[in-house]
Every structure is written in structure tokens, then in C-alpha cells.
Design an enzyme around this catalytic site. Structure first.
Site, short mmCIF file in Angstrom:
data_model
loop_
_atom_site.label_atom_id
_atom_site.label_comp_id
_atom_site.label_asym_id
_atom_site.label_seq_id
_atom_site.Cartn_x
_atom_site.Cartn_y
_atom_site.Cartn_z
N CYS A 23 0.81 -1.23 0.00
CA CYS A 23 0.00 0.00 0.00
C CYS A 23 0.84 1.27 0.00
O CYS A 23 0.33 2.35 -0.28
CB CYS A 23 -0.94 0.01 1.20
SG CYS A 23 -1.94 -1.47 1.30
N HIS B 6 -2.95 7.15 3.15
CA HIS B 6 -3.46 5.87 2.65
C HIS B 6 -4.83 5.62 3.29
O HIS B 6 -5.02 5.82 4.49
CB HIS B 6 -2.48 4.76 3.04
CG HIS B 6 -2.97 3.38 2.73
ND1 HIS B 6 -3.64 3.08 1.58
CD2 HIS B 6 -2.89 2.23 3.45
CE1 HIS B 6 -3.96 1.80 1.59
NE2 HIS B 6 -3.52 1.26 2.71
N ASN C 196 -10.09 0.04 0.83
CA ASN C 196 -8.63 0.09 0.76
C ASN C 196 -8.20 -0.45 -0.61
O ASN C 196 -8.37 -1.63 -0.89
CB ASN C 196 -8.06 -0.76 1.90
CG ASN C 196 -6.54 -0.85 1.87
OD1 ASN C 196 -5.91 -0.42 0.91
ND2 ASN C 196 -5.98 -1.41 2.93
N1 COA Z 1 -18.47 -8.03 10.16
C1 COA Z 1 -18.91 -8.29 11.42
N2 COA Z 1 -18.09 -8.66 12.42
C2 COA Z 1 -16.79 -8.79 12.13
C3 COA Z 1 -16.29 -8.54 10.85
C4 COA Z 1 -17.17 -8.16 9.84
N3 COA Z 1 -16.79 -7.89 8.59
N4 COA Z 1 -14.94 -8.74 10.86
C5 COA Z 1 -14.61 -9.08 12.12
N5 COA Z 1 -15.73 -9.12 12.89
C6 COA Z 1 -15.82 -9.45 14.29
C7 COA Z 1 -14.68 -10.30 14.75
O1 COA Z 1 -14.93 -11.64 14.47
C8 COA Z 1 -14.67 -10.01 16.23
O2 COA Z 1 -15.69 -10.75 16.84
P1 COA Z 1 -15.42 -11.48 18.26
O3 COA Z 1 -15.12 -10.36 19.20
O4 COA Z 1 -16.69 -12.18 18.50
O5 COA Z 1 -14.24 -12.36 17.99
C9 COA Z 1 -15.08 -8.54 16.31
O6 COA Z 1 -15.73 -8.25 15.06
C10 COA Z 1 -13.94 -7.58 16.52
O7 COA Z 1 -12.92 -7.91 15.66
P2 COA Z 1 -11.56 -7.15 15.67
O8 COA Z 1 -10.64 -7.73 14.64
O9 COA Z 1 -11.05 -6.97 17.04
O10 COA Z 1 -12.06 -5.70 15.16
P3 COA Z 1 -11.26 -4.37 15.07
O11 COA Z 1 -11.94 -3.32 15.81
O12 COA Z 1 -9.78 -4.55 15.27
O13 COA Z 1 -11.45 -4.03 13.52
C11 COA Z 1 -10.29 -4.15 11.45
C12 COA Z 1 -10.97 -4.93 12.53
C13 COA Z 1 -9.77 -5.13 10.41
C14 COA Z 1 -11.27 -3.20 10.80
C15 COA Z 1 -9.11 -3.34 12.07
O14 COA Z 1 -8.35 -4.16 12.89
C16 COA Z 1 -8.21 -2.72 11.03
O15 COA Z 1 -8.61 -1.83 10.29
N6 COA Z 1 -6.94 -3.12 11.00
C17 COA Z 1 -5.99 -2.57 10.08
C18 COA Z 1 -6.30 -3.07 8.70
C19 COA Z 1 -5.48 -2.42 7.67
O16 COA Z 1 -5.21 -1.25 7.73
N7 COA Z 1 -5.09 -3.22 6.68
C20 COA Z 1 -4.41 -2.78 5.54
C21 COA Z 1 -3.06 -2.30 5.80
S1 COA Z 1 -2.39 -1.62 4.37
#
Ligand code: COA
Length: 370
Positions: free
Chosen positions: A118, A297, A327
Site C-alpha cells: 500500500c 493511505h 482500501n
Molecule cells: N463483520 C462483522 N463482524 C466482524 C467482521 C465483519 N466484517 N470482521 C470481524 N468481525 C468481528 C470479529 O470476528 C470479532 O468478533 P469477536 O469479538 O466475537 O471475535 C469482532 O468483530 C472484533 O474484531 P476485531 O478484529 O477486534 O475488530 P477491530 O476493531 O480490530 O477491527 C479491522 C478490525 C480489520 C477493521 C481493524 O483491525 C483494522 O482496520 N486493522 C488494520 C487493517 C489495515 O489497515 N489493513 C491494511 C493495511 S495496508
């Protein structure tokens, strides 16, 4: 004197997929996706190839078609360099940049691709600027280098082809698109004032995507073996172990998809973004008060909010384009840059920061005067 951005453009594929539509594929909903990420919809390239998207963005940046922002219309012969940042080239060879060179008739250009995930577009700008500065007529040794007075830097992705549509942790995040910028060496304008690019080891394999080479390999360690082709590639298996995806692949899960530990990447991303902005501003001898716009980004709106809070600046200093793109990896910064120009928030003389982070891990920022 320096490399100035004189044009930019973007292209999104036609199909827009709303959050709630993804309920047909995974257990998710608009409320979760929009509150956790800021994403409401993403574009998916169905008929469009990566080079189709890149070509339109480049034509805008070159001033050949409407859309985007171009200070003037360039002649094809004026472009000396094409760098295409992508992790989803249409083919391995020719490079995506090579395909663009052909399609756009940029027959004087050196062309190559760059994989920094990215952060690719930011790396590409830094790379193009270095090549231009090293070849500037006033620099000792310039005569021994390829002259580069103008460069086309593109970020283009079809991430939806690397997405596991059965994994709700990742599939709601990504989208396709392309953005492009034209850099010109100027004796009068300062253009790019500083760049900062950095890598750190993604030791927990928090963000990976393995390759899938398909040609059968009729060799084993002793030489030609017709059985070896059927047995599979032992090298691939070792890489699967290194990326910690061996078990998943053995379970029949696809190899070539993006796998991510969201919270780990979130932590890296938030720190890396603020560090890159600070480092690039320091190198330019500027402070945030001098900056008219930060183009980050677009991975998660919460990461951008975190950065604004940590830097102590208002959120509206940041260009936010994520809501309808998701993204799009290397395409995200140049597409957001095109949005910033389109909305009139970048004016001649403004100081602008472009900042990105991504798989690898990579991160970087560029500061320029518009
Ligand atoms: N819809 C509904 N629930 C979802 C879900 C979705 N699409 N994806 C995950 N969940 C659930 C998980 O299973 C988890 O449930 P649990 O608590 O019962 O296990 C809960 O939501 C929380 O998940 P978590 O991963 O802790 O959420 P988060 O607040 O960290 O958000 C992201 C997840 C991916 C949005 C976040 O971590 C993020 O943006 N990370 C960086 C990603 C990024 O920038 N990537 C590219 C880099 S270039």
C-alpha cells in the site's frame, strides 16, 4: 528547483458494491463495517483489467482526457520514466508499467513496476524524485545517468482478485482502482521537499499474500523427474511455512489471498503513519502548521483519526476518500490526491503531505509544494 506534481488522475471500476450486499457472502452488516472502518462501499473491477484502470488515470494526469487535474497537456515524447506501483499486475511480464508504456505510446520512457504494497505510490514518488534529482543538469555525474525530466507514477490495483470472499475479517476492506501523477523537474518550483521511506519486519506475518506459480516443474533434487510435476513445488511449501499459512493451504484454503491480523496491522499502521509524517516534515524543516492538506493511505478511517489525534491536528486536515473506495492499496493515495485536487483543497504553493503504510511492513511520506 525540484520535481513538481503537474498532473494527477484516477479511475474507479464501474461496479459499486454496498456494505449490506456483502451479507450475501459473509456474516457482516453495514453498521459493523462503517463504524469500524468508515467504508460504505467499494468498487470491484469485473470487466476492467488493472491496466485499463491505470491507463485512464494516466491519461487524465497527462492532460489527455477530462477528469483529474493537469497543468498542461503533455506530449508522449516528454515522459522519460514510468513507475507503476502494484501488487496485482495483470501479468508478470511485461510489467504493468511496460503495458502502460505501449498503450500510451510513451516510447521514450524507462518503465518498471514497484512492489511496496500500500506504500507503493509513495515509494514510487520518492524513487522518481531521486532519479530526477540525480540526473538534473546541475548535478555532478548527471551526464552518466538516464535523463529523467518527467515521470509518470501510477498506483493501480485489482485487490478484489486477491481477496478471500469467505473471510469477513478481510473481504469487507478492499476495493479496486487506479491513480496516477505526473512529475516534472522544474528549475523554478521546489516541488518535492522531502521524502521518508522505511521498512520493518512483519515478524508475526500480520499481513501476507502468497504467490501462486502454476507451471508444473518436472525436476527433483537429482534432475528431471516426471513425477515431480505432480508432487508440487517444495519451494512453495517452504514459503507457506515461512508465512505460517501451511496449515491453511493443506486444508484446501486458497494460497494467493490477502491474510491479515487486523489489530496487529492497526497498531503498526497507526504508529507508522504518525512517524512517517513527522519524519518527512522534519526533513523538510516544516511543521504541521505549514501544511494545507495531508493525503493518507485510505485503509481505515479510524487509523486516520488516531493519527490526527496523536499529531494534535484537526481531522479535516486529512483527505478522506475511503467511504466509497475501501482500501485499494497502492492506488489509494493517488486516488485520494486526485479527489483533493478535484475538491479544490490543494492550491498552487500549498504544502501537501502524502503518507502511506502497508504490507511488508512498509511506510513512507512525501512532502511537496503544489
Ligand atoms: N463483520 C462483522 N463482524 C466482524 C467482521 C465483519 N466484517 N470482521 C470481524 N468481525 C468481528 C470479529 O470476528 C470479532 O468478533 P469477536 O469479538 O466475537 O471475535 C469482532 O468483530 C472484533 O474484531 P476485531 O478484529 O477486534 O475488530 P477491530 O476493531 O480490530 O477491527 C479491522 C478490525 C480489520 C477493521 C481493524 O483491525 C483494522 O482496520 N486493522 C488494520 C487493517 C489495515 O489497515 N489493513 C491494511 C493495511 S495496508
Amino acid at each position: 528547483m525540484g520535481s513538481t506534481i503537474i498532473g494527477c488522475g484516477k479511475c474507479l471500476p464501474a461496479l459499486e458494491v454496498e456494505n449490506d450486499e456483502l451479507k450475501a457472502l459473509v456474516d457482516t452488516n453495514d453498521e459493523w463495517i462503517s463504524t469500524r472502518t468508515g467504508i460504505k462501499s467499494r468498487r470491484v473491477a469485473v470487466d476492467e483489467t488493472n491496466s485499463d484502470l491505470a491507463e485512464v488515470a494516466a491519461r487524465q494526469a497527462l492532460g489527455w482526457i477530462d477528469g483529474g487535474h493537469a497543468e498542461r497537456r503533455l506530449d508522449p515524447s516528454e515522459i522519460d520514466l514510468i513507475i507503476c506501483a502494484t501488487i496485482t499486475p495483470d501479468v508478470v511480464s511485461p510489467s504493468e508499467a511496460g503495458l502502460l508504456r505501449r498503450r500510451l505510446g510513451l516510447s521514450n520512457a524507462i518503465a518498471f513496476d514497484l512492489n511496496a504494497a500500500c506504500s507503493g505510490f509513495v515509494y514510487g514518488l520518492a524513487m522518481a524524485e531521486s532519479m530526477m534529482a540525480a540526473a538534473a543538469p546541475s548535478v555532478a555525474g548527471a551526464a552518466g545517468r538516464n535523463p529523467v525530466r518527467r515521470a509518470l507514477v501510477v498506483g493501480a490495483e485489482r485487490l478484489t482478485r486477491l481477496t478471500d470472499w469467505s473471510d469477513r475479517n478481510t473481504c469487507v476492506l478492499f476495493g479496486d482502482g487506479a491513480g496516477a501523477a505526473v512529475l516534472e523537474w522544474s528549475d523554478e518550483r521546489p516541488g518535492i521537499l522531502s521524502s521518508f521511506i522505511a521498512n520493518e519486519d512483519d515478524e508475526a506475518n500480520a499481513l501476507t499474500c502468497a504467490a501462486a506459480y502454476e507451471a508444473p516443474q518436472p525436476f527433483d533434487a537429482r534432475g528431471i523427474s516426471l513425477d515431480a510435476a505432480a508432487a508440487g513445488d517444495p519451494g512453495l511449501a517452504r514459503i507457506d511455512e515461512e508465512l505460517a499459512i501451511g496449515e491453511a493451504v493443506a486444508d484446501g484454503k486458497p494460497r494467493q489471498v490477502l491474510r491479515m491480523n487486523g489489530p496487529k496491522v492497526f497498531k503498526f499502521a497507526s504508529e507508522a503513519m504518525t512517524a512517517a509524517i513527522r519524519a518527512a516534515l522534519d526533513r523538510a524543516n516544516l511543521s504541521l502548521d505549514d501544511v494545507a492538506c495531508i493525503v493518507p493511505h485510505q485503509a481505515n478511517e479510524r487509523i486516520i483519526k488516531y493519527a490526527a489525534k496523536k499529531l494534535g491536528c484537526p481531522l479535516d486536515l486529512f483527505q478522506l476518500s475511503i467511504a466509497h473506495t475501501g482500501n485499494s492499496s497502492a492506488a489509494s493515495v493517488p486516488m485520494a490526491l486526485a479527489d483533493a485536487y478535484e475538491s479544490g483543497r490543494i492550491q498552487r504553493g500549498d504544502k501537501v503531505v502524502l503518507v502511506a503504510f502497508g504490507g511488508g511492513f512498509t511506510s513512507g511520506a512525501v512532502v511537496y509544494e503544489a
